[in-house]
Scaffold this motif. Structure first.
Motif, PDB file in Angstrom:
ATOM      1  N   ASN A  55      93.158 -27.326 -67.844  1.00  0.00           N
ATOM      2  CA  ASN A  55      92.023 -26.964 -66.985  1.00  0.00           C
ATOM      3  C   ASN A  55      92.347 -25.747 -66.134  1.00  0.00           C
ATOM      4  OD1 ASN A  55      89.469 -27.151 -65.890  1.00  0.00           O
ATOM      5  ND2 ASN A  55      89.679 -29.276 -65.287  1.00  0.00           N
ATOM      6  N   PHE A 274      89.131 -33.671 -73.116  1.00  0.00           N
ATOM      7  CA  PHE A 274      89.323 -34.217 -71.768  1.00  0.00           C
ATOM      8  C   PHE A 274      88.797 -33.241 -70.718  1.00  0.00           C
ATOM      9  CE2 PHE A 274      93.403 -36.424 -73.446  1.00  0.00           C
ATOM     10  CZ  PHE A 274      92.632 -37.412 -74.031  1.00  0.00           C
ATOM     11  N   GLY A 278      85.386 -33.975 -68.587  1.00  0.00           N
ATOM     12  CA  GLY A 278      85.558 -34.158 -67.153  1.00  0.00           C
ATOM     13  C   GLY A 278      84.908 -33.064 -66.316  1.00  0.00           C
ATOM     14  N   TRP A 284      89.662 -33.350 -60.903  1.00  0.00           N
ATOM     15  CA  TRP A 284      89.523 -34.804 -60.866  1.00  0.00           C
ATOM     16  C   TRP A 284      88.786 -35.328 -62.087  1.00  0.00           C
ATOM     17  CZ3 TRP A 284      91.730 -38.851 -59.301  1.00  0.00           C
ATOM     18  CH2 TRP A 284      92.506 -38.829 -58.141  1.00  0.00           C
ATOM     19  N   GLY A 285      87.836 -34.555 -62.586  1.00  0.00           N
ATOM     20  CA  GLY A 285      87.148 -34.950 -63.801  1.00  0.00           C
ATOM     21  C   GLY A 285      88.095 -35.012 -64.987  1.00  0.00           C
ATOM     22  N   SER A 286      89.037 -34.068 -65.057  1.00  0.00           N
ATOM     23  CA  SER A 286      90.031 -34.069 -66.141  1.00  0.00           C
ATOM     24  C   SER A 286      90.916 -35.302 -66.067  1.00  0.00           C
ATOM     25  CB  SER A 286      90.890 -32.802 -66.067  1.00  0.00           C
ATOM     26  OG  SER A 286      90.106 -31.648 -66.240  1.00  0.00           O
ATOM     27  N   ILE A 288      90.191 -38.291 -64.734  1.00  0.00           N
ATOM     28  CA  ILE A 288      89.427 -39.491 -65.105  1.00  0.00           C
ATOM     29  C   ILE A 288      89.160 -39.517 -66.602  1.00  0.00           C
ATOM     30  CG2 ILE A 288      87.231 -40.689 -64.786  1.00  0.00           C
ATOM     31  CD1 ILE A 288      87.191 -39.536 -61.924  1.00  0.00           C
ATOM     32  N   ALA A 289      88.751 -38.379 -67.164  1.00  0.00           N
ATOM     33  CA  ALA A 289      88.452 -38.329 -68.601  1.00  0.00           C
ATOM     34  C   ALA A 289      89.698 -38.603 -69.434  1.00  0.00           C
ATOM     35  CB  ALA A 289      87.870 -36.959 -68.957  1.00  0.00           C
ATOM     36  N   THR A 322      76.307 -36.420 -68.689  1.00  0.00           N
ATOM     37  CA  THR A 322      76.858 -35.444 -67.733  1.00  0.00           C
ATOM     38  C   THR A 322      76.079 -34.145 -67.727  1.00  0.00           C
ATOM     39  OG1 THR A 322      78.446 -34.757 -69.430  1.00  0.00           O
ATOM     40  CG2 THR A 322      79.195 -36.368 -67.800  1.00  0.00           C
TER      41      THR A 322
END
Length: 351
Positions: A55, A274, A278, A284-286, A288-289, A322
């Motif tokens: 990311n 991922f 995310g 943070w999305g990465s 969780i995913a 999303t």
């Protein structure tokens, strides 16, 4: 003394990761976690670090890289060889110390290759950059299939496409590394996640991070302001390579057998999924995913032969959700509650 908002957000991020680790440790100690899920703990840590590092390149730097698994493979095999060498030659018996040093070795080698690859690659843009990074990832995998490493006393032997080398084989070409010391642990993986978050979040909120995002938003304007675009893109690329190498070393030392075929193009695409799922630029999305999608195939084993079909359907549904304007606006309001309107409109890229 008043802390900066970015510092407070970083502390909250570390706190959430620590709480999640404590919950997992309690579940393991109480026996409430299944054996299959317990075996997924280290891979979850590995893929979280991989997603966060990618990311940094895709979301923060704005470059599409499809060869991230190549750096992971370099870290994995250099970490395996380093761990065996430290035990046999240096006499380092402490498993945690060997694991940490092996991760440093894996990160260092991946960083060196990141510099070598980044020099020609980062002069390209868009689809050309994606194709070249994909090619480099496949080149690395095929070179590893032809390498043979052995340890003969205090001497490390290296051979290319020639398995007839003396000593104990550490890396056996396409067969990979066998009889690897399984010294990877979940607590060390947790520490690696914290380290990756510390590096990435502090880089994003630093002067260099703002320069990286400026080159992403408008390369011409950034160059006109005197920003060295190649330098800052190289900084993000090499940092991501080092973190991927450290994650690869942790991954390699978690299995007794590791082959280069585990780091194919599919792995790079999986990590990219991922990041995209995310939210590009959303750290943070990465996290969780990566955690959910690593566990999801195991949770879907009840569907037997239709497991991967259900997995694909779940991915499609999540992507549709999303990208729904109503859900996105609701999610943004929850995240940016209490923030000034101008800051909320900038989205989650700086987070």
């Amino acid at each position: 003394m008043k802390l900066k908002k970015s510092t407070v957000n970083n502390i909250i991020s570390y706190g959430i990761v620590i709480v999640a680790f404590i919950v997992c440790q309690l579940m393991i100690s109480n026996g409430s976690m299944t054996r299959s899920l317990k075996g997924q703990m280290v891979p979850i840590c590995v893929y979280i670090v991989m997603a966060v590092s990618l990311n940094l390149v895709v979301g923060i730097s704005g470059e599409l890289s499809l060869g991230h698994a190549g750096f992971m493979s370099i870290g994995a095999f250099s970490g395996i060889i380093g761990a065996a060498w430290m035990r046999s030659v240096l006499g380092v018996e402490n498993e945690v110390l060997r694991l940490v040093l092996s991760m440093i070795v894996g990160g260092a080698f991946a960083g060196v290759f990141g510099v070598l690859i980044g020099i020609p690659v980062l002069r390209l843009r868009g689809d050309y950059l994606a194709i070249v990074t994909l090619a480099f990832g496949e080149i690395i995998r095929n070179v590893l299939n032809c390498l043979y490493f052995s340890l003969d006393g205090n001497r490390l032997h290296v051979s290319f496409n020639n398995p007839a080398i003396p000593g104990t084989i550490l890396l056996n070409g396409p067969n990979g590394a066998k009889d690897v010391d399984k010294i990877a642990t979940f607590p060390v993986g947790f520490v690696l996640i914290l380290f990756a978050l510390f590096v990435v979040l502090n880089l994003v909120n630093s002067r260099s991070g703002r320069a990286i995002m400026a080159t992403r938003d408008n390369r011409i304007a950034a160059e006109a302001m005197g920003i060295n675009v190649t330098k800052y893109k190289m900084m993000a690329f090499v940092t991501a390579a080092v973190l991927a190498g450290m994650a690869g070393a942790l991954y390699g030392l978690n299995f007794s057998t590791v082959a280069a075929s585990k780091f194919k193009f599919d792995t790079s695409i999986l990590v990219l999924v991922f990041v995209v799922l995310g939210g590009i630029g959303n750290i943070w999305g990465s996290i969780i995913a990566a955690a959910l999608l690593t566990v999801l195939p195991e949770l879907l084993r009840a569907f037997a032969d239709y497991r991967m079909l259900v997995y694909a359907i779940v991915l499609i549904l999540v992507m549709l959700a999303t990208n729904n304007p109503f859900i996105r606006s609701l999610f943004d309001r929850l995240i940016h509650r209490g923030k000034p309107a101008a800051q909320a409109q900038r989205g989650g890229a700086a987070e």
